[in-house]
Design an enzyme around this catalytic site. Structure first.
Site, mmCIF file in Angstrom:
data_model
loop_
_atom_site.group_PDB
_atom_site.id
_atom_site.type_symbol
_atom_site.label_atom_id
_atom_site.label_comp_id
_atom_site.label_asym_id
_atom_site.label_seq_id
_atom_site.Cartn_x
_atom_site.Cartn_y
_atom_site.Cartn_z
ATOM 1 N N GLY A 7 -38.995 -49.341 -31.554
ATOM 2 C CA GLY A 7 -39.685 -50.354 -30.770
ATOM 3 C C GLY A 7 -40.695 -51.083 -31.617
ATOM 4 N N GLY A 8 -41.169 -52.191 -31.115
ATOM 5 C CA GLY A 8 -42.192 -52.964 -31.799
ATOM 6 C C GLY A 8 -43.571 -52.370 -31.571
ATOM 7 N N ALA A 9 -44.565 -53.014 -32.134
ATOM 8 C CA ALA A 9 -45.951 -52.571 -31.956
ATOM 9 C C ALA A 9 -46.319 -52.607 -30.479
ATOM 10 C CB ALA A 9 -46.887 -53.473 -32.758
ATOM 11 N N SER A 11 -45.077 -51.224 -27.958
ATOM 12 C CA SER A 11 -43.933 -51.360 -27.050
ATOM 13 C C SER A 11 -43.821 -50.199 -26.064
ATOM 14 C CB SER A 11 -42.633 -51.439 -27.854
ATOM 15 O OG SER A 11 -42.436 -50.237 -28.583
ATOM 16 N N GLY A 12 -44.503 -49.084 -26.369
ATOM 17 C CA GLY A 12 -44.386 -47.892 -25.540
ATOM 18 C C GLY A 12 -43.448 -46.860 -26.138
ATOM 19 N N LYS A 13 -43.018 -47.055 -27.380
ATOM 20 C CA LYS A 13 -42.046 -46.156 -28.013
ATOM 21 C C LYS A 13 -42.573 -44.725 -28.136
ATOM 22 C CE LYS A 13 -43.301 -47.879 -32.593
ATOM 23 N NZ LYS A 13 -44.309 -48.810 -32.076
ATOM 24 N N THR A 33 -47.691 -38.907 -38.855
ATOM 25 C CA THR A 33 -47.627 -39.465 -40.204
ATOM 26 C C THR A 33 -48.680 -40.538 -40.446
ATOM 27 O OG1 THR A 33 -46.013 -41.138 -39.562
ATOM 28 C CG2 THR A 33 -45.139 -39.021 -40.359
ATOM 29 N N HIS A 50 -53.420 -41.477 -29.062
ATOM 30 C CA HIS A 50 -52.186 -40.685 -29.140
ATOM 31 C C HIS A 50 -52.504 -39.194 -29.015
ATOM 32 C CE1 HIS A 50 -48.768 -43.372 -30.624
ATOM 33 N NE2 HIS A 50 -49.754 -44.196 -30.328
ATOM 34 N N ARG A 51 -53.539 -38.747 -29.721
ATOM 35 C CA ARG A 51 -53.931 -37.320 -29.658
ATOM 36 C C ARG A 51 -54.306 -36.922 -28.230
ATOM 37 N NH1 ARG A 51 -57.533 -37.741 -34.735
ATOM 38 N NH2 ARG A 51 -56.057 -37.145 -36.341
#
Length: 175
Positions: A7-9, A11-13, A33, A50-51
């Site tokens: 997905g793009g930036a 995007s919810g990927k 990473t 994210h964490r």
């Protein structure tokens, strides 16, 4: 099972990949990473978000060098969620991950448990105006194709919605 979530930036990927990992049951190891550069408060905030979103029962492994990822994948038990291949490619100064991508593919082939890889879809973006940008797009685009060729599932995420991409028919190569 190998799943590639593209997905793009924004995007919810990553969220889709996390939901997929959680639905598989068992232990999950989140392989991060991304490394925020000193002074990059925006990237640091994205990493923190994210964490905070991850399940408290998941363990986290940070890969801070290109050779680190294949090595670590070989030792993870349970579901492995790698986020993201774009950040992994960016760890290499000249984006040349050809040898390491072969190692990554070998590590994926050797895993018995599910592996979910998140990556940026760079083929939908504008043509990069710089040589470094073009090298990055070429390296990540080629890596995405190599991973997709061995993946059991490939999902494209747009605006938080996932579309499952069909496998390439035998005898046909992706463009």
């Amino acid at each position: 099972m190998i799943a590639l979530v593209l997905g793009g930036a924004s995007s919810g990927k990553s969220l889709i990949a996390e939901e997929l990992a959680g639905s598989l049951g068992g232990s999950v190891t989140y392989v991060a990473t991304a490394v925020a550069a000193p002074g990059d408060d925006d990237h640091a905030a994205r990493i923190a978000a994210h964490r905070a979103r991850r399940s408290s029962g998941w363990s986290t492994v940070e890969c801070t060098s290109v050779p680190d990822l294949p090595r670590r994948l070989r030792h993870i038990e349970g579901v492995a969620l790698v986020d993201s291949l774009g950040s992994w490619v960016a760890l290499q100064e000249d984006f040349d991950v050809e040898a390491e991508s072969s190692e990554l593919l070998a590590a994926l082939a050797g895993r018995e448990e599910p592996t979910i890889l998140v990556s940026e879809e760079v083929g939908l973006a504008v043509h990069p105006p710089t040589e470094a940008g073009r090298r990055y797009v070429e390296a990540l685009g080629t890596l995405n194709q190599r991973i997709a060729a061995v993946a059991d599932r490939v999902l494209l995420v747009v605006a938080g919605r996932a579309i499952e991409l069909p496998a390439v028919r035998p005898g046909r190569r992706p463009c």
